[in-house]
Design a protein around this motif. Sequence first.
Motif, mmCIF file in Angstrom:
data_model
loop_
_atom_site.group_PDB
_atom_site.id
_atom_site.type_symbol
_atom_site.label_atom_id
_atom_site.label_comp_id
_atom_site.label_asym_id
_atom_site.label_seq_id
_atom_site.Cartn_x
_atom_site.Cartn_y
_atom_site.Cartn_z
ATOM 1 N N ARG A 1 77.380 51.332 0.736
ATOM 2 C CA ARG A 1 78.567 51.039 -0.073
ATOM 3 C C ARG A 1 78.181 50.514 -1.573
ATOM 4 O O ARG A 1 79.172 50.871 -2.434
ATOM 5 C CB ARG A 1 79.181 49.671 0.499
ATOM 6 C CG ARG A 1 80.222 49.299 0.023
ATOM 7 C CD ARG A 1 80.891 47.988 0.950
ATOM 8 N NE ARG A 1 81.345 48.416 2.458
ATOM 9 C CZ ARG A 1 80.570 48.004 3.366
ATOM 10 N NH1 ARG A 1 79.496 47.375 2.986
ATOM 11 N NH2 ARG A 1 80.966 48.236 4.769
ATOM 12 N N THR A 2 77.283 49.817 -1.871
ATOM 13 C CA THR A 2 77.021 49.462 -3.188
ATOM 14 C C THR A 2 76.719 50.499 -4.078
ATOM 15 O O THR A 2 77.360 50.701 -5.483
ATOM 16 C CB THR A 2 75.852 48.212 -3.170
ATOM 17 O OG1 THR A 2 76.134 47.047 -2.436
ATOM 18 C CG2 THR A 2 75.317 47.891 -4.637
ATOM 19 N N ALA A 3 75.954 51.411 -3.434
ATOM 20 C CA ALA A 3 75.678 52.566 -4.436
ATOM 21 C C ALA A 3 76.555 53.603 -4.350
ATOM 22 O O ALA A 3 76.759 54.443 -5.369
ATOM 23 C CB ALA A 3 74.344 53.264 -3.841
ATOM 24 N N ALA B 1 77.191 56.042 11.813
ATOM 25 C CA ALA B 1 78.012 56.957 11.374
ATOM 26 C C ALA B 1 79.589 56.815 11.222
ATOM 27 O O ALA B 1 80.206 57.208 10.203
ATOM 28 C CB ALA B 1 77.881 58.364 12.332
ATOM 29 N N LYS B 2 80.115 55.949 12.174
ATOM 30 C CA LYS B 2 81.399 55.675 11.961
ATOM 31 C C LYS B 2 81.563 54.721 10.988
ATOM 32 O O LYS B 2 82.744 55.009 10.123
ATOM 33 C CB LYS B 2 81.736 54.964 13.548
ATOM 34 C CG LYS B 2 81.823 55.691 14.708
ATOM 35 C CD LYS B 2 82.116 54.574 15.842
ATOM 36 C CE LYS B 2 82.444 55.620 17.117
ATOM 37 N NZ LYS B 2 82.407 54.778 18.431
ATOM 38 N N GLU B 3 80.986 53.875 10.574
ATOM 39 C CA GLU B 3 80.874 52.941 9.526
ATOM 40 C C GLU B 3 80.846 53.743 8.170
ATOM 41 O O GLU B 3 81.530 53.547 7.233
ATOM 42 C CB GLU B 3 80.001 51.852 9.473
ATOM 43 C CG GLU B 3 79.961 50.771 10.501
ATOM 44 C CD GLU B 3 79.154 49.685 10.242
ATOM 45 O OE1 GLU B 3 79.317 48.932 9.097
ATOM 46 O OE2 GLU B 3 78.203 49.437 11.216
ATOM 47 N N VAL B 4 79.879 54.768 7.956
ATOM 48 C CA VAL B 4 79.713 55.521 6.893
ATOM 49 C C VAL B 4 80.985 56.478 6.747
ATOM 50 O O VAL B 4 81.497 56.646 5.658
ATOM 51 C CB VAL B 4 78.580 56.533 7.109
ATOM 52 C CG1 VAL B 4 78.459 57.534 6.061
ATOM 53 C CG2 VAL B 4 77.472 55.502 6.860
ATOM 54 N N GLN B 5 81.591 56.973 7.860
ATOM 55 C CA GLN B 5 82.821 57.805 7.975
ATOM 56 C C GLN B 5 83.887 56.990 7.228
ATOM 57 O O GLN B 5 84.708 57.505 6.262
ATOM 58 C CB GLN B 5 83.312 58.213 9.193
ATOM 59 C CG GLN B 5 84.259 59.240 9.058
ATOM 60 C CD GLN B 5 83.855 60.580 8.215
ATOM 61 O OE1 GLN B 5 83.070 61.277 8.795
ATOM 62 N NE2 GLN B 5 84.559 60.870 7.431
ATOM 63 N N ARG C 1 72.451 55.213 19.680
ATOM 64 C CA ARG C 1 73.762 54.516 19.846
ATOM 65 C C ARG C 1 73.917 54.012 18.330
ATOM 66 O O ARG C 1 74.906 53.896 17.768
ATOM 67 C CB ARG C 1 73.439 53.528 20.774
ATOM 68 C CG ARG C 1 73.569 53.955 22.176
ATOM 69 C CD ARG C 1 73.490 52.862 23.276
ATOM 70 N NE ARG C 1 73.475 53.489 24.629
ATOM 71 C CZ ARG C 1 72.466 53.208 25.243
ATOM 72 N NH1 ARG C 1 71.485 52.645 24.686
ATOM 73 N NH2 ARG C 1 72.172 53.816 26.499
ATOM 74 N N TYR C 2 72.774 53.567 17.900
ATOM 75 C CA TYR C 2 72.794 52.679 16.463
ATOM 76 C C TYR C 2 73.328 53.734 15.412
ATOM 77 O O TYR C 2 74.092 53.463 14.552
ATOM 78 C CB TYR C 2 71.527 52.062 16.330
ATOM 79 C CG TYR C 2 71.631 51.147 14.944
ATOM 80 C CD1 TYR C 2 72.388 50.501 14.544
ATOM 81 C CD2 TYR C 2 70.154 51.263 14.189
ATOM 82 C CE1 TYR C 2 72.617 49.689 13.214
ATOM 83 C CE2 TYR C 2 70.295 50.556 12.883
ATOM 84 C CZ TYR C 2 71.525 49.924 12.383
ATOM 85 O OH TYR C 2 71.535 49.038 11.230
ATOM 86 N N ASP D 1 73.529 62.145 5.847
ATOM 87 C CA ASP D 1 72.614 61.750 4.945
ATOM 88 C C ASP D 1 72.839 60.175 4.894
ATOM 89 O O ASP D 1 71.782 59.389 4.886
ATOM 90 C CB ASP D 1 72.747 62.438 3.558
ATOM 91 C CG ASP D 1 72.218 63.729 3.604
ATOM 92 O OD1 ASP D 1 71.229 64.263 4.772
ATOM 93 O OD2 ASP D 1 72.469 64.480 2.764
ATOM 94 N N LEU D 2 74.073 59.821 4.702
ATOM 95 C CA LEU D 2 74.560 58.391 4.398
ATOM 96 C C LEU D 2 74.087 57.615 5.675
ATOM 97 O O LEU D 2 73.751 56.278 5.342
ATOM 98 C CB LEU D 2 75.761 58.182 4.046
ATOM 99 C CG LEU D 2 76.434 58.961 2.788
ATOM 100 C CD1 LEU D 2 77.737 58.608 2.436
ATOM 101 C CD2 LEU D 2 75.402 58.827 1.643
ATOM 102 N N THR D 3 74.356 57.997 6.906
ATOM 103 C CA THR D 3 73.930 57.516 8.005
ATOM 104 C C THR D 3 72.425 57.048 8.070
ATOM 105 O O THR D 3 71.925 56.166 8.635
ATOM 106 C CB THR D 3 74.390 58.428 9.260
ATOM 107 O OG1 THR D 3 75.802 58.282 9.198
ATOM 108 C CG2 THR D 3 73.855 57.668 10.772
#
Length: 273
Positions: A219-221, A187-191, A181-182, A205-207
């Motif tokens: 976000r920073t990178a 993944a939604k935030e990354v998208q 679930r986490y 990968d970002l997730t």
Amino acid sequence: MSSGEGAGDQPDDSSKNANATKIALGAAGGLGCLMSPALLLGGVIVIIIIGGFGVLLAPLIALILLFGGGGGGSDPADDANQVVDVLQGDGKGELDPDQVPADLVEPIRDAGAICDVIGPIVIAAQIERESNFNPTLVGPDGSEGISQLPPAVFKTFGEDEDDNGKVSAFDAPDSIMAQGRYLCSLAKEVQGLLDSGQAIGSVLDLTLVAYDAGVDAVRTAGGIPATNQSQGYVVGIRALFAKYQGLGAPPPSFSPTPTPSGTPQETPSGSTE
């Protein structure tokens, strides 16, 4: 690593087929490059550029080819190419149930079916990376259980999955489903970051990086942070994809997953990150 986005140049099919053996050098679990299997096989080393950073992947394919891969007279080059494809893939293949404890097959499959981005191969590989399937582990940062979730995160995503009357990070099914679930929430935030142009790379990968270091780090990178920790985390998990899809890896021997006793195991090294 990425599943397509940001990938560097790969050898074309004709050059792959021309080689007798292809070995990807990989460092699952943070290990460094190991050249000896490549030398023993006399094969060709393939350098894979994944997610915008260069990674020399070590003995993953070499070990598969040496110890069980390519059975039945199949072409070692084809076997190696298949492993490379899985390593760079989306982790949505069929989980080999022989590669995980029998009582965790269903939770891992269920967690890998919560959203489209995260498959059961990802769940299993990440569990090995985080805890090596130790449900009582407490990490040095306070992360708990088989999926090494911080207590606040588990409180948000954890539920009583096995109907034993309690919700516990040290109950493997509870922890694994909370992990799924986490990951899907991340993944939604990354998208959203990708859609707004705040980050580049693959959602998977970002997730994974967000799970390990937080969404703010992504976000920073503007993508995968240029650190050994973040890059090694993604590489380490992807290097296990072929294993959990059953490509040449011999089945391990598992003891039954212990029932939580109320005395978590805290180790100096914490999780295997």
